[in-house]
Enzyme design. Structure first.
Site, PDB file in Angstrom:
ATOM      1  N   HIS A 244       0.873  -1.173   0.000  1.00 32.90           N
ATOM      2  CA  HIS A 244       0.000   0.000   0.000  1.00 32.90           C
ATOM      3  C   HIS A 244       0.914   1.228   0.000  1.00 32.90           C
ATOM      4  O   HIS A 244       1.540   1.547   1.004  1.00 32.90           O
ATOM      5  CB  HIS A 244      -0.891  -0.012   1.252  1.00 32.90           C
ATOM      6  CG  HIS A 244      -1.818   1.152   1.361  1.00 32.90           C
ATOM      7  ND1 HIS A 244      -3.164   1.021   1.613  1.00 32.90           N
ATOM      8  CD2 HIS A 244      -1.606   2.485   1.250  1.00 32.90           C
ATOM      9  CE1 HIS A 244      -3.730   2.215   1.662  1.00 32.90           C
ATOM     10  NE2 HIS A 244      -2.793   3.122   1.451  1.00 32.90           N
ATOM     11  N   ARG A 328      -8.420  14.854   1.920  1.00 37.14           N
ATOM     12  CA  ARG A 328      -8.234  15.475   3.231  1.00 37.14           C
ATOM     13  C   ARG A 328      -6.795  15.265   3.662  1.00 37.14           C
ATOM     14  O   ARG A 328      -6.014  14.613   2.963  1.00 37.14           O
ATOM     15  CB  ARG A 328      -9.168  14.821   4.253  1.00 37.14           C
ATOM     16  CG  ARG A 328      -9.019  13.298   4.283  1.00 37.14           C
ATOM     17  CD  ARG A 328      -9.831  12.658   5.382  1.00 37.14           C
ATOM     18  NE  ARG A 328      -9.935  11.216   5.241  1.00 37.14           N
ATOM     19  CZ  ARG A 328      -9.008  10.336   5.604  1.00 37.14           C
ATOM     20  NH1 ARG A 328      -7.865  10.771   6.111  1.00 37.14           N
ATOM     21  NH2 ARG A 328      -9.201   9.037   5.448  1.00 37.14           N
TER      22      ARG A 328
END
Length: 711
Positions: A244, A328
């Site tokens: 990831h 964000r």
């Protein structure tokens, strides 16, 4: 006036802090485009991110406004804020997730802007629009970007059109079980089932075969409804043993977009990150450049403004595929700040006010390596079960230029069952990965908590694993190395038992001195606990509790103030004293000539010892007449593993169940947990209804008592 680029070395002389400055009339001030005015900002969040934003706001001279629920009335972020407003009960749906209440406070406080932090309203399109309609600056991207990137199916179409590599999957409107299962067969198992909205590992399940697809689909839908009020799903190919890897991007209102390199967030449990690092280990400069450029393409495709993160799945050959974009600031943003010498919250405030990015791509340098370890209230040995409770003792490593403690709690505070169980983020920086990893482990040993279970020892085990040290990380790291990461618990050594006994004896002496001084006759022999006897050495037996085992020590007090301690037939010579330093208590001791200085915490007749070798816990046994009766008469039943809400009751009185059958669904710490039958039997009573709250160790169901068989 001429703009200059100031490069200020840190104490180590290795990192660079960069910021555009303007020289005017002999003084230095921050450059400003002046399109917006932010003198007061409301932080629509809680905990460590609220405190993080407030620190930067104070540094910039911006006043901060906090909102808080009933559960957070005495919290750290409330104390730090210039103003604080109560917005409702503990349940986030009635407080932090209430757009109307947050906007009411923003208007009442005269806030120019709202910083949403992460989670809660941070990726809520409607909230961003509502702020705009009220003339309040939303410190985040345009609502259109939140909408397009927040729906995973839409984001995949946009990314594909923009030339960003994507992974094969189904993102269609037909949400029937039959259609989704058919697409899973077409794609090929294993598949990932994902909620199209949200993030943070919520609403995500892996189906490895058709046999478990429908069960995983329903579980993902339930969690998505609870977390995002939307249970639309997508199905995509699950890459085995992937990494990831995500890229920090930043855009301004003038069309500039930059990337601040990648972070590797592969090591996860329950699809949630535990340790993050920047840059990614083993990633070549060429792959790093291509990752960054792909992330910038993704941001430009939605006219992105502000801080964002583009997340990629990377295979063993370093091919990468777009996964999602978080519109964000991310929890792990500090590691990107540490390797670039930036303050991304300051960038957020400046860009939201209309300023240009302080640095363009060629100005951003990658320096050293950084790790972030998330410290949670949870029990790794019990499937990382989240916990709640008081922080009876909390001490941390010393913060400096290379060490950051990002937290929203203090000693004495309580980790609430209503919110995420993260206690803190420990962030470190080093010249290279090896130095940073060594720093991380050193600081983890200095992070000492008493009062609830934490994952600190697990983080030490994980960060010290040879494969982690080598940078061989994937999202399957924990299950692949489970045996190494969860070794059989080791009992404290006999020398450690001597240290614990010494700590208890020295505490007795301190209590005796206090009693003697309070008695008015400090020299009375009846107030002494020194063990001094005439013509004889005083010996006593001490019993210590190690889990279910009791260990007896024979302690002999010697005239010179030292002790001999016999433990399981082995004799030790022990001496020492208690020292206080910086508010912490240390046991300066010697056991058979081996000197050590562990941190000493004694609470509720339990001795906690913390040292560079690890931690140990030794208790005094509790007399039987003081042991309370736990539960509520549900002997042979099932107890709540944590405090939480009963989401679903699956059984009723009279039902027959087999061992492992699901009994209830609980929601706690924003996670769904299935409570299963510990044995086969008949349900006698169910103690809770759906929607009710259950405290930790509360009886959930009671089984019929088994009748003795006739001979």
């Amino acid at each position: 006036m001429a703009a200059i680029l100031l490069k200020v070395p840190t104490l180590q002389g290795l990192k660079i802090f960069q910021q555009k400055l303007v020289w005017t009339k002999g003084s230095v001030r921050l450059a400003s485009a002046g399109q917006g005015r932010i003198e007061k900002v409301l932080i629509a969040n809680r905990g460590e991110i609220a405190c993080r934003v407030m620190r930067t706001a104070k540094k910039m001279g911006v006043r901060s406004v906090a909102v808080y629920s009933e559960a957070d009335r005495h919290s750290m972020h409330v104390a730090m804020a210039d103003e604080a407003y109560h917005i409702g009960p503990a349940a986030s749906q009635q407080s932090y997730l209430s757009m109307e209440k947050v906007l009411e406070v923003a208007k009442a406080s005269g806030s120019h802007a709202v910083h949403p932090g992460y989670g809660f309203l941070s990726e809520n399109t409607e909230f961003a629009e509502a702020c705009k309609q009220e003339g309040i600056i939303f410190i985040g991207p345009p609502s259109s970007a939140i909408r397009d990137m927040g729906i995973k199916s839409t984001s995949k179409y946009i990314m594909s059109a923009a030339g960003v590599p994507i992974i094969e999957g189904y993102h269609g409107e037909d949400q029937s079980d039959e259609k989704l299962q058919a697409e899973a067969v077409r794609i090929g198992y294993p598949v990932m089932i994902k909620a199209v909205r949200g993030g943070g590992g919520k609403g995500m399940r892996i189906a490895r075969s058709g046999a478990d697809f429908l069960e995983q689909l329903e579980s993902a839908r339930r969690e998505a409804r609870k977390s995002f009020n939307d249970d639309v799903m997508l199905v995509e190919k699950f890459v085995e043993d992937p990494r990831h890897v995500e890229v920090q991007v930043f855009g301004d209102q003038h069309g500039n977009v930059v990337y601040l390199f990648e972070r590797d967030c592969s090591v996860q449990r329950r699809h949630q990150k535990i340790i993050e690092e920047a840059p990614g280990p083993g990633i070549s400069p060429e792959v790093r450049r291509r990752l960054g450029e792909a992330a910038v393409k993704a941001a430009q495709a939605v006219n992105y403004v502000g801080a964002g993160t583009v997340e990629f799945i990377m295979d063993a050959q370093h091919n990468f595929y777009f996964m999602e974009m978080n519109t964000r600031l991310q929890v792990e943003h500090p590691v990107s700040e540490m390797i670039t010498g930036t303050d991304l919250v300051e960038w957020q405030l400046r860009v939201a006010a209309g300023e240009r990015l302080p640095l363009l791509q060629d100005d951003i340098e990658l320096m050293g390596h950084s790790f972030e370890a998330r410290i949670y209230a949870e029990d790794p040995d019990n499937d990382f079960m989240p916990g709640a409770g008081p922080l009876l003792h909390l001490s941390t490593p010393q913060a400096d230029d290379c060490t950051r403690i990002e937290t929203g709690v203090r000693e004495g505070d309580e980790v609430s069952a209503h919110y995420d169980p993260m206690i803190a983020k420990l962030v470190v920086w080093g010249e290279d990965r090896s130095a940073a990893l060594k720093k991380l482990r050193f600081c983890l040993r200095q992070y000492n908590i008493v009062g609830l279970s934490t994952n600190i020892d697990f983080l030490l085990s994980l960060s010290g694993h040879p494969e982690f040290e080598a940078g061989n990380v994937t999202t399957s790291f924990i299950p692949q190395h489970y045996a190494d990461l969860f070794p059989a618990p080791r009992a404290p050594s006999r020398a450690t038992l001597c240290q614990a006994a010494l700590g208890l004896i020295l505490r007795e002496r301190a209590h005796t001195r206090d009693f003697a001084h309070a008695s008015g006759d400090p020299f009375s022999p009846f107030a002494s606990s020194s063990g001094r006897r005439l013509n004889i050495l005083y010996s006593r037996k001490m019993t210590l509790q190690l889990g279910d085992k009791k260990v007896e020590l024979v302690v002999t007090y010697k005239p010179d103030g030292t002790f001999s301690m016999e433990v399981e037939g082995q004799l030790f010579h022990v001496k020492g004293e208690v020292e206080t330093e910086g508010g912490a208590t240390f046991l300066h001791c010697s056991v058979d000539g081996v000197k050590s200085r562990p941190k000493l915490v004694i609470l509720d007749n339990t001795v906690h010892l913390f040292s560079m070798e690890g931690s140990a816990q030794v208790s005094l046994p509790v007399p039987k007449h003081l042991v309370g009766v736990s539960g509520s008469g549900a002997q042979g039943g099932t107890l709540a593993p944590m405090t939480g809400t009963i989401e679903k009751v699956l059984v009723k009185a009279g039902d027959k169940v087999e061992a492992g059958d699901p009994l209830m669904m609980m929601i706690a710490m924003k996670m769904e947990h299935t409570i299963r039958a510990p044995k086969a039997g008949v349900i006698k009573k169910v103690f809770f209804k759906e929607g009710s709250q259950a405290n930790r160790h509360a009886a959930l169901v009671e089984f019929e008592q088994e009748e003795d068989s006739e001979e």
